[in-house]
Write a protein that holds these residues in place. Sequence first.
Motif, mmCIF file in Angstrom:
data_model
loop_
_atom_site.group_PDB
_atom_site.id
_atom_site.type_symbol
_atom_site.label_atom_id
_atom_site.label_comp_id
_atom_site.label_asym_id
_atom_site.label_seq_id
_atom_site.Cartn_x
_atom_site.Cartn_y
_atom_site.Cartn_z
ATOM 1 N N ILE A 83 -0.571 -4.109 -11.041
ATOM 2 C CA ILE A 83 -1.274 -2.839 -11.258
ATOM 3 C C ILE A 83 -1.480 -2.146 -9.922
ATOM 4 C CG2 ILE A 83 -2.495 -3.715 -13.295
ATOM 5 C CD1 ILE A 83 -5.008 -3.884 -11.560
ATOM 6 N N GLY A 84 -1.704 -0.822 -9.983
ATOM 7 C CA GLY A 84 -2.024 -0.042 -8.798
ATOM 8 C C GLY A 84 -3.478 0.390 -8.851
ATOM 9 N N MET A 85 -4.201 0.208 -7.754
ATOM 10 C CA MET A 85 -5.615 0.574 -7.708
ATOM 11 C C MET A 85 -5.809 1.707 -6.712
ATOM 12 S SD MET A 85 -7.522 -3.116 -8.078
ATOM 13 C CE MET A 85 -7.214 -3.550 -6.384
ATOM 14 N N VAL A 86 -6.311 2.844 -7.214
ATOM 15 C CA VAL A 86 -6.504 4.029 -6.380
ATOM 16 C C VAL A 86 -7.831 3.933 -5.647
ATOM 17 C CG1 VAL A 86 -6.647 6.541 -6.349
ATOM 18 C CG2 VAL A 86 -5.171 5.399 -8.023
ATOM 19 N N VAL A 87 -7.790 4.111 -4.305
ATOM 20 C CA VAL A 87 -9.003 4.055 -3.477
ATOM 21 C C VAL A 87 -9.170 5.375 -2.738
ATOM 22 C CG1 VAL A 87 -8.736 1.567 -3.212
ATOM 23 C CG2 VAL A 87 -7.801 3.088 -1.454
ATOM 24 N N ASP A 122 -2.301 16.852 -4.669
ATOM 25 C CA ASP A 122 -3.237 15.946 -3.995
ATOM 26 C C ASP A 122 -2.600 14.578 -3.754
ATOM 27 O OD1 ASP A 122 -5.144 17.862 -3.933
ATOM 28 O OD2 ASP A 122 -6.372 17.051 -5.553
ATOM 29 N N LYS A 123 -2.809 14.048 -2.531
ATOM 30 C CA LYS A 123 -2.287 12.739 -2.176
ATOM 31 C C LYS A 123 -3.340 11.654 -2.460
ATOM 32 C CE LYS A 123 1.767 13.912 -0.512
ATOM 33 N NZ LYS A 123 3.025 13.453 -1.127
ATOM 34 N N ILE A 124 -2.908 10.520 -2.948
ATOM 35 C CA ILE A 124 -3.825 9.416 -3.216
ATOM 36 C C ILE A 124 -3.263 8.121 -2.634
ATOM 37 C CG2 ILE A 124 -4.888 10.373 -5.306
ATOM 38 C CD1 ILE A 124 -2.912 8.785 -6.951
ATOM 39 N N ASP A 125 -4.180 7.253 -2.162
ATOM 40 C CA ASP A 125 -3.792 5.936 -1.640
ATOM 41 C C ASP A 125 -3.931 4.901 -2.744
ATOM 42 O OD1 ASP A 125 -3.255 6.786 0.992
ATOM 43 O OD2 ASP A 125 -5.392 6.736 1.485
ATOM 44 N N ALA A 159 2.667 4.487 -13.337
ATOM 45 C CA ALA A 159 3.510 5.009 -12.259
ATOM 46 C C ALA A 159 4.692 4.066 -12.095
ATOM 47 C CB ALA A 159 2.716 5.129 -10.963
ATOM 48 N N SER A 160 5.692 4.515 -11.353
ATOM 49 C CA SER A 160 6.869 3.690 -11.100
ATOM 50 C C SER A 160 6.764 3.093 -9.705
ATOM 51 C CB SER A 160 8.141 4.534 -11.210
ATOM 52 O OG SER A 160 9.285 3.747 -10.918
ATOM 53 N N HIS A 161 6.946 1.764 -9.629
ATOM 54 C CA HIS A 161 6.911 1.064 -8.344
ATOM 55 C C HIS A 161 8.062 0.068 -8.285
ATOM 56 C CE1 HIS A 161 5.493 -0.907 -4.727
ATOM 57 N NE2 HIS A 161 5.438 -2.073 -5.360
ATOM 58 N N LEU A 162 8.989 0.302 -7.348
ATOM 59 C CA LEU A 162 10.166 -0.548 -7.175
ATOM 60 C C LEU A 162 10.944 -0.698 -8.479
ATOM 61 C CD1 LEU A 162 8.690 -3.353 -4.856
ATOM 62 C CD2 LEU A 162 9.943 -1.300 -4.191
ATOM 63 N N VAL A 201 0.867 -1.176 0.000
ATOM 64 C CA VAL A 201 0.000 0.000 0.000
ATOM 65 C C VAL A 201 0.905 1.228 0.000
ATOM 66 C CG1 VAL A 201 -1.724 1.314 1.275
ATOM 67 C CG2 VAL A 201 -1.864 -1.174 1.221
ATOM 68 N N VAL A 202 0.726 2.118 -0.975
ATOM 69 C CA VAL A 202 1.604 3.283 -1.101
ATOM 70 C C VAL A 202 0.768 4.549 -1.207
ATOM 71 C CG1 VAL A 202 3.461 1.987 -2.203
ATOM 72 C CG2 VAL A 202 1.687 3.042 -3.616
ATOM 73 N N SER A 203 1.415 5.660 -0.899
ATOM 74 C CA SER A 203 0.761 6.970 -1.021
ATOM 75 C C SER A 203 1.537 7.798 -2.047
ATOM 76 C CB SER A 203 0.743 7.685 0.337
ATOM 77 O OG SER A 203 0.141 8.944 0.218
ATOM 78 N N TYR A 204 0.847 8.208 -3.123
ATOM 79 C CA TYR A 204 1.459 9.001 -4.189
ATOM 80 C C TYR A 204 0.728 10.337 -4.305
ATOM 81 C CZ TYR A 204 4.137 5.052 -6.144
ATOM 82 O OH TYR A 204 5.039 4.031 -6.335
ATOM 83 N N SER A 205 1.404 11.261 -4.997
ATOM 84 C CA SER A 205 0.737 12.501 -5.396
ATOM 85 C C SER A 205 0.513 12.456 -6.906
ATOM 86 C CB SER A 205 1.597 13.713 -5.031
ATOM 87 O OG SER A 205 2.826 13.671 -5.729
ATOM 88 N N LYS A 206 -0.264 13.416 -7.427
ATOM 89 C CA LYS A 206 -0.571 13.397 -8.847
ATOM 90 C C LYS A 206 0.700 13.505 -9.698
ATOM 91 C CE LYS A 206 -3.429 15.556 -12.407
ATOM 92 N NZ LYS A 206 -4.445 16.566 -12.752
#
Length: 602
Positions: free
Chosen positions: A542-546, A528-531, A491-494, A474-479
């Motif tokens: 994939i990343g799923m924004v909630v 804006d921050k998104i989870d 997005a880039s993850h690891l 679970v990560v927190s990104y901005s736009k």
Amino acid sequence: MKEKEDEYKQLFMGEGLEQHEALNNLLTELEKNPEEGSIVDEIFRITHTLKGNASGMGFSDIASLAHTLEDLFGAIKHGEFKLNNKIFEAVFKALDVMGNQLSSLKDNKKVSFRGIKTKIDVLIRESKNNCESKEESKRKDNSSKQPAEENQAVINDPSTDLDDAQSFLDQDEFIITDKSLPEEKEVEVRKIDPEINKVTFSDLVQVPVGKLDNLLNLVGELIIERDRITTSLVGTEGANNNEFSRLKRISSDLQYSVMNVRLVQVGFLFNKFKRVVRDASISENKNVDLQIEGESTEIDRNILQIISDSLIHLIRNSISHGIEQPEERQAAGKSQRGIINLRSYNDNDGVIIEIEDDGKGIDIEKVKLKALSKGLVTKEMLSLMNDNEVVMLIFEPGFSTSDNVSSLSGRGVGMDVVKKATDSIGGQINIDTTKGKGTLITLKLPSSMAVKGTLLFQLGDQEYAIPLSYTEAVVSYSKSDLYKISNGIVASHLGKTISVVFLKDLFETGGTLRQRIFNSYSELQKDDKIDIIIVTYNGRTIGMVVDKLLQQKEIIEKPLSKPLDNVDFISGVTILGNGNVCPVLNISTITNSIFNMSLSNQ
């Protein structure tokens, strides 16, 4: 009365199927070691028991076929004739028919068995006649060589049953005086120990699976009701937290106790595959040995039942596609006999099952060409995929690398069914392969279907659950961490580029997914921050924004009823402590939808 009859029938079927499996395994071993008398003895014992049980239940067809097999192995046991390939093939066929007979008890279907029974009877007569002819010739030869007086002595030597009777009496523990004998002979033996006639009971009780399923459903309802009552009364006047804790502990202990009763050892299934490997090897004209490890690993019986056909297909596939012909293996510096390792072990809360062969491995370039010809991917997509992602394409519907149609493979179906079965129980499958060395297929399965670990989150006012088995992080990104491209958002993850989807857009109606995919992204401000929940399925991440992350929770998932059972993106529902219905995400359909959308817009 009808319920009792059905229960006895289920108990007979359960024991009969175990005996049938044992016969298959013993016959497979006997084919390799035809002189092993202990195996013949065990087969004779099992067929005798099965015949008696079937007769007692009134299943005359099963009893008749079992009686024929008993006669066959009784004759072999007494040395009346020798085993040969024709007999082995006939007995394997008879066991297949017997398996169909046992399975048909569920729906009372008639299974034809007279043909194979007659064939075995004929083989018994032929083999006996051949042996008797040989023995007769041997006796004539010996007789001509013996002196006349010696032959006369043999003829004049009277035989009685007295010595046999004496031998029998010596084995039993009672006193008998036989007044009918000329010399009124009395035989004394030890008195019976009263302790021997005591009745003993087994510590095991056989229970039909349907009763366990019903009990587990009731326990599930109890847990849901417990959570609802506890949530509604917390903080109210007179509520006792200690009582709530005790109720939770007792109900949880009850739940896990029932779950443990449903656990079976994987060896229950693994040992059935000895016959599968034997038949597949003969069909492909290959020499293959099966090695089994971790038979004592425990897993929910229902999971094992669902995955059983998939394991059979994977093993057959390893023999057909993986293991080379004996001459090919010898040329490659390998033993002519191929090896398939079937392993299982526990991993955290799940069970790992591995199928590994020492064959030729999977040809990555051949997979790429086949995927392109089938339209499963484009050249542009292939250039972005690593070898593991390419190999996972074999699980796509209609994919096959076989050039020739055989009884085991090359029909264009199969591996996608394996993936669907694995998905249906919340499991995952992965492949590691090395060209010329072999292939390792790994299935990660939950140990139970009754309870599922999940992560709860919110979209708007609605709560959702996502299985932890697919959740990586679970990560927190901005736009500013997201990038808009023609086919979606990434997005880039690891160090790896992954697709990102706003679940709110996914669940909206109206227009195509391609048209909705940027709605929420466009409304975001730069800071804006998104989870984001990172999930992996079938080698795709994939990343799923909630909207809001809540908590981890073990749930009892219930399948959707008709007409909602085919709703996309939802696999089932659960009831939370607040009484709300909480949908459970179907990660396989979500990831496949994102992947297919990218493919259709290349």
